[in-house]
Design a protein around this motif. Structure first.
Motif, PDB file in Angstrom:
ATOM      1  N   ALA A   1      46.166  64.831  11.352  1.00  0.00           N
ATOM      2  CA  ALA A   1      47.355  65.446  11.931  1.00  0.00           C
ATOM      3  C   ALA A   1      48.307  64.375  12.454  1.00  0.00           C
ATOM      4  O   ALA A   1      49.530  64.453  12.255  1.00  0.00           O
ATOM      5  CB  ALA A   1      46.962  66.403  13.051  1.00  0.00           C
ATOM      6  N   THR A   2      47.752  63.360  13.106  1.00  0.00           N
ATOM      7  CA  THR A   2      48.569  62.261  13.621  1.00  0.00           C
ATOM      8  C   THR A   2      49.236  61.505  12.478  1.00  0.00           C
ATOM      9  O   THR A   2      50.435  61.217  12.522  1.00  0.00           O
ATOM     10  CB  THR A   2      47.702  61.296  14.450  1.00  0.00           C
ATOM     11  OG1 THR A   2      47.097  62.007  15.531  1.00  0.00           O
ATOM     12  CG2 THR A   2      48.541  60.161  15.019  1.00  0.00           C
ATOM     13  N   ALA A   3      48.463  61.195  11.444  1.00  0.00           N
ATOM     14  CA  ALA A   3      49.016  60.466  10.296  1.00  0.00           C
ATOM     15  C   ALA A   3      50.122  61.263   9.616  1.00  0.00           C
ATOM     16  O   ALA A   3      51.130  60.692   9.183  1.00  0.00           O
ATOM     17  CB  ALA A   3      47.904  60.153   9.300  1.00  0.00           C
ATOM     18  N   ALA A   4      49.944  62.569   9.533  1.00  0.00           N
ATOM     19  CA  ALA A   4      50.964  63.416   8.906  1.00  0.00           C
ATOM     20  C   ALA A   4      52.266  63.372   9.699  1.00  0.00           C
ATOM     21  O   ALA A   4      53.355  63.209   9.133  1.00  0.00           O
ATOM     22  CB  ALA A   4      50.453  64.850   8.792  1.00  0.00           C
ATOM     23  N   VAL A   5      52.146  63.522  11.021  1.00  0.00           N
ATOM     24  CA  VAL A   5      53.348  63.518  11.867  1.00  0.00           C
ATOM     25  C   VAL A   5      54.043  62.162  11.811  1.00  0.00           C
ATOM     26  O   VAL A   5      55.278  62.080  11.764  1.00  0.00           O
ATOM     27  CB  VAL A   5      52.968  63.892  13.314  1.00  0.00           C
ATOM     28  CG1 VAL A   5      54.150  63.645  14.265  1.00  0.00           C
ATOM     29  CG2 VAL A   5      52.530  65.353  13.393  1.00  0.00           C
TER      30      VAL A   5
END
Length: 225
Positions: free
Chosen positions: A132-136
């Motif tokens: 989720a962090t990498a996507a954001v």
């Protein structure tokens, strides 16, 4: 017009355990959230009491999730379908791509997920938090303005305070109904929440820390420097 709030978790029931009352609150305000789950929860050993194999368990847990979503007012539920218990071993870029696609498709503004320790160290929780962090942070989700992490020990140790806190006592009947919908998970539910008939004071709060906002990680810490 996009979805204001998107929740990105590993398994069916994560949404209710961590954020059932918050989700219902947003739904009641007219902002029905969307939910992305990395797996269908097909590896739960207690769930196999009620299913003959993992394939059937995946189907049962998806049905349970649909009931819980109706209780909580979730507008969209999507499953990436990766193997339960194996997120740390799959192609991470493929997982991130799945999260990016979800956030793009629904033009999600606020993203909610686990903190980097997964709350309880579960490898699936840890991995979906990283994804989720990498996507954001990828720059490919321009609709996203904020990323929130479920409050956990690792964040508290850093002195990070929740910016969203929900007292679940008033909404306990709704949260309990959603938990009951996840019937295959009765052992874990009883461990954390008791018999669901009485309000569990020790599980009173749903809390989230703002981890990223408009390009800045840990914005509250940045402001305090």
């Amino acid at each position: 017009m996009g979805i204001q709030n998107g929740f990105v978790y590993a398994h069916p029931d994560d949404e209710t355990f961590l954020s059932g009352c918050l989700i219902r609150k947003y739904a009641d305000e007219g902002n029905a959230p969307a939910l992305l789950l990395a797996t269908r929860g097909d590896a739960g050993r207690h769930g196999l009491e009620r299913a003959t194999d993992k394939s059937e368990l995946a189907r049962v847990r998806e049905e349970e999730m649909n009931v819980a979503a109706e209780v909580l007012g979730i507008s969209i539920v999507e499953h990436l379908g990766f193997p339960d218990g194996q997120l740390a071993n799959i192609d991470f870029d493929e997982l991130v791509a799945g999260v990016i696609s979800f956030l793009q498709r629904y033009e999600v503004e606020n993203v909610f997920s686990f903190a980097e320790d997964g709350g309880n160290g579960h490898p699936d929780h840890v991995t979906i938090s990283k994804a989720a962090t990498a996507a954001v942070l990828s720059g490919k989700c321009p609709s996203v303005r904020k990323l929130y992490y479920a409050a956990s020990g690792i964040l508290q140790e850093r002195g990070l305070q929740p910016s969203i806190v929900v007292d679940t006592e008033l909404g306990w009947s709704v949260k309990a109904a959603a938990l009951k919908a996840h019937a295959t998970q009765h052992v874990a539910i009883a461990k954390y929440f008791g018999d669901l008939e009485s309000f569990p004071e020790t599980r009173r709060w749903e809390a989230f820390v703002l981890g990223w906002e408009d390009g800045v990680m840990w914005p509250e810490m940045a402001e305090s420097r």
